[in-house]
Write a protein that holds these residues in place. Structure first.
Motif, PDB file in Angstrom:
ATOM      1  N   VAL A  34     -10.527   1.297   3.366  1.00 40.33           N
ATOM      2  CA  VAL A  34      -9.476   0.654   4.161  1.00 40.33           C
ATOM      3  C   VAL A  34      -8.441   0.115   3.181  1.00 40.33           C
ATOM      4  N   LYS A  35      -7.197   0.589   3.316  1.00 36.12           N
ATOM      5  CA  LYS A  35      -6.135   0.103   2.445  1.00 36.12           C
ATOM      6  C   LYS A  35      -5.809  -1.344   2.780  1.00 36.12           C
ATOM      7  N   SER A  36      -5.408  -2.097   1.771  1.00 30.80           N
ATOM      8  CA  SER A  36      -5.105  -3.512   1.986  1.00 30.80           C
ATOM      9  C   SER A  36      -3.881  -3.716   2.878  1.00 30.80           C
ATOM     10  N   THR A  37      -3.013  -2.712   2.957  1.00 33.97           N
ATOM     11  CA  THR A  37      -1.795  -2.826   3.766  1.00 33.97           C
ATOM     12  C   THR A  37      -1.968  -2.281   5.185  1.00 33.97           C
ATOM     13  N   SER A  38      -3.199  -1.858   5.521  1.00 33.71           N
ATOM     14  CA  SER A  38      -3.427  -1.239   6.829  1.00 33.71           C
ATOM     15  C   SER A  38      -4.828  -1.571   7.315  1.00 33.71           C
ATOM     16  N   SER A  39      -5.039  -1.456   8.603  1.00 37.86           N
ATOM     17  CA  SER A  39      -6.386  -1.641   9.143  1.00 37.86           C
ATOM     18  C   SER A  39      -7.042  -0.296   9.457  1.00 37.86           C
ATOM     19  N   THR A  40      -6.352   0.797   9.146  1.00 36.68           N
ATOM     20  CA  THR A  40      -6.873   2.130   9.406  1.00 36.68           C
ATOM     21  C   THR A  40      -7.899   2.514   8.343  1.00 36.68           C
ATOM     22  N   ALA A  41      -9.035   2.997   8.782  1.00 35.88           N
ATOM     23  CA  ALA A  41     -10.091   3.411   7.862  1.00 35.88           C
ATOM     24  C   ALA A  41     -10.009   4.916   7.603  1.00 35.88           C
ATOM     25  N   THR A  42     -10.290   5.297   6.379  1.00 32.93           N
ATOM     26  CA  THR A  42     -10.382   6.698   5.978  1.00 32.93           C
ATOM     27  C   THR A  42     -11.796   6.926   5.455  1.00 32.93           C
ATOM     28  N   TYR A  43     -12.389   8.034   5.834  1.00 34.60           N
ATOM     29  CA  TYR A  43     -13.755   8.350   5.412  1.00 34.60           C
ATOM     30  C   TYR A  43     -13.741   9.595   4.538  1.00 34.60           C
ATOM     31  N   HIS A  44     -14.629   9.612   3.556  1.00 35.09           N
ATOM     32  CA  HIS A  44     -14.765  10.801   2.742  1.00 35.09           C
ATOM     33  C   HIS A  44     -16.183  10.881   2.175  1.00 35.09           C
ATOM     34  N   CYS A  45     -16.592  12.101   1.873  1.00 36.39           N
ATOM     35  CA  CYS A  45     -17.867  12.347   1.210  1.00 36.39           C
ATOM     36  C   CYS A  45     -17.598  12.448  -0.280  1.00 36.39           C
ATOM     37  N   VAL A  46     -18.462  11.848  -1.069  1.00 39.63           N
ATOM     38  CA  VAL A  46     -18.310  11.861  -2.526  1.00 39.63           C
ATOM     39  C   VAL A  46     -19.567  12.476  -3.121  1.00 39.63           C
TER      40      VAL A  46
END
Length: 143
Positions: A34-46
């Protein structure tokens, strides 16, 4: 075409390199950012992996692939064809090469099966395509 990124106290110089090849994926994690400037979450596999050079040198690497929030990670030792933007840290091999995958296709085989290696194409070294300026004359290295 370049920018600098700091990741886990490692400085990374990024330009426009793209890497294509078959990689063994392990150490799977599904992460939420979650970026500090947004409440939108992004998911990824690492996944952890390595980049094997034709000279025999092996570099640690980390493959990041965007995924849905409920995505299932691939089993350890899965071989996948990966096309990714690469970010090479100045402090390699202390910090891994970051591979941001825009294409990740697992080889259709179970890593625990006996015939698994016969399903993998014979391409042990990735292809690297880089764009940029060379500011020095070429030189031949001792190794």
């Amino acid at each position: 075409w370049g920018w600098v990124l700091s990741c886990l106290s490692c400085t990374i110089i990024m330009s426009a390199p793209v890497v294509f090849g078959f990689f063994v994926l392990a150490g799977r994690k599904h992460m939420k950012t979650v970026k500090s400037t947004s409440s939108t979450a992004t998911y990824h596999c690492v996944y952890g992996t390595t980049i094997q050079c034709t000279s025999g040198i092996i570099f640690p690497a980390s493959v990041h692939a965007y995924s849905p929030f409920n995505d299932v990670t691939l089993p350890d030792d899965t071989v996948a064809f990966v096309a990714a933007k690469a970010a090479v840290p100045i402090t390699i091999p202390i910090c891994p090469v970051l591979l941001e995958a825009f294409l990740l296709i697992p080889v259709p085989s179970n890593p625990s099966d006996d015939g698994h290696e016969q399903m993998i194409p014979d391409m042990p070294h990735p292809v690297v395509i880089g764009l940029g300026l060379v500011t020095l004359l070429p030189s031949v290295l001792a190794d």
